[in-house]
Motif scaffolding. Structure first.
Motif, short mmCIF file in Angstrom:
data_model
loop_
_atom_site.label_atom_id
_atom_site.label_comp_id
_atom_site.label_asym_id
_atom_site.label_seq_id
_atom_site.Cartn_x
_atom_site.Cartn_y
_atom_site.Cartn_z
N ALA A 133 41.93 42.81 38.47
CA ALA A 133 42.46 41.22 39.78
C ALA A 133 44.04 41.57 39.34
O ALA A 133 45.00 42.51 38.72
CB ALA A 133 42.31 40.51 38.07
N GLU A 169 36.12 45.54 38.42
CA GLU A 169 36.19 44.84 38.10
C GLU A 169 38.53 44.85 38.91
O GLU A 169 38.99 44.77 37.45
CB GLU A 169 36.27 43.49 37.38
N ALA A 224 45.61 44.02 35.99
CA ALA A 224 44.28 44.44 35.26
C ALA A 224 43.14 44.42 36.20
O ALA A 224 42.41 44.18 37.15
CB ALA A 224 43.49 42.69 34.37
N PHE A 233 47.99 39.13 39.74
CA PHE A 233 48.24 38.16 38.83
C PHE A 233 49.50 37.97 38.84
O PHE A 233 50.08 39.04 38.57
CB PHE A 233 47.28 37.22 37.50
N GLN A 280 39.01 43.59 33.11
CA GLN A 280 39.78 42.58 32.29
C GLN A 280 40.85 42.61 31.17
O GLN A 280 41.16 42.77 30.20
CB GLN A 280 38.52 41.98 31.30
N THR A 281 41.41 44.27 31.86
CA THR A 281 42.17 44.85 30.96
C THR A 281 43.62 45.36 31.41
O THR A 281 43.33 45.55 32.59
CB THR A 281 41.89 46.34 30.06
N MET A 282 44.80 44.37 30.96
CA MET A 282 46.16 44.67 31.70
C MET A 282 46.54 46.42 31.91
O MET A 282 46.55 47.16 30.41
CB MET A 282 47.53 44.20 30.69
N LEU A 285 40.34 40.04 42.15
CA LEU A 285 40.47 39.23 41.71
C LEU A 285 42.26 38.36 41.46
O LEU A 285 42.42 39.62 41.82
CB LEU A 285 39.75 38.62 40.61
#
Lengths: 155, 82
Positions: free
Chosen positions: B74, B72, B55, B76, B58-60, B5
């Motif tokens: 990501a 997943e 991440a 950013f 969904q965890t840095m 993402l």
């Protein structure tokens, strides 16, 4: 101790209603709230509106973690964090933080801790619109320093 | 497969919000980043930014963190909420 109330939404929030929801326990002598708003300037440039993007799922998890961390540091009763996403115009509310505690020092400190950590840990990004066009807001070193200060014992 | 993402200006500059990547030969977030950056000059420029964050689920995370099939991931820029 009440559960944390963590909400990410596009709609505006009602400060009076949120205050009433957390201020009804007579064992709490302190209620501290913070509201962040869209202001008309940033780094000297005029701002006409602001769009906030986030990472659904991760955002809520991070906000929960930050609230849990605050509870580990101070004796808190209610913790509410509401953050809006989408497009907001000048003067509109962006974020609400509400904290209650038996004493004011804990409530003040926790509220400041929550906003300092939210600004540097939660996956939100601001896109500003001005008469010159749109641009993504850069992260500020001062925000990072403010969050680090809590871990260094400087706050 | 790994679901990748992109958010904020990274998403805008790449022109896409997500891609699926075959995870067979990938072991770290850094390898995934390098693979995506090798696609073309534009992707290389965006993903080589020294401010890019990652991440995993969904965890840095750190760039040397392990990734596996079904994750997943990501990418950013530094966050600016509040």
């Amino acid at each position: 101790m009440q559960a944390n109330k963590i909400i990410v939404q596009t709609e505006d929030f009602d400060v009076a209603a949120e205050y009433a929801a957390i201020a009804n326990d007579n064992s709490d002598g302190a209620v501290v709230t913070f509201v962040g708003k869209v202001r008309d300037f940033n780094d000297g440039a005029e701002v006409t509106d602001l769009t906030l993007e986030h990472y659904p799922g991760m955002t809520e998890n991070v906000l929960q973690q930050i609230a849990v961390e605050a509870r580990e540091r101070w004796p808190l009763n209610c913790v509410t964090i509401i953050h809006r996403v989408g497009t907001m115009h000048l003067g509109e509310q962006i974020v609400f933080i509400g904290v209650t505690s038996a004493h004011r020092k804990a409530a003040f400190a926790a509220c400041e801790f929550l906003i300092d950590f939210l600004k540097t840990k939660a996956p939100f990004w601001k896109l500003e619109a001005s008469p010159d066009g749109r641009h993504w807001v850069d992260a500020r070193d001062s925000d990072e320093q403010a969050a680090k200060a809590w871990n260094n014992g400087d706050k | 497969m790994i679901n990748v993402l992109f958010f904020a200006q990274v998403r805008e500059l790449l022109g896409t919000a997500s891609v699926q990547v075959d995870s067979a030969e990938l072991t770290t977030a850094a390898e995934l980043r390098a693979l995506l950056a090798s696609q073309n000059d534009k992707w290389a420029q965006v993903l080589d930014s020294d401010k890019l964050l990652v991440a995993i689920n969904q965890t840095m995370s750190q760039w040397h963190a392990t990734i596996k099939d079904g994750d997943e991931v990501a990418f950013f820029p530094p966050v600016t909420g509040g």
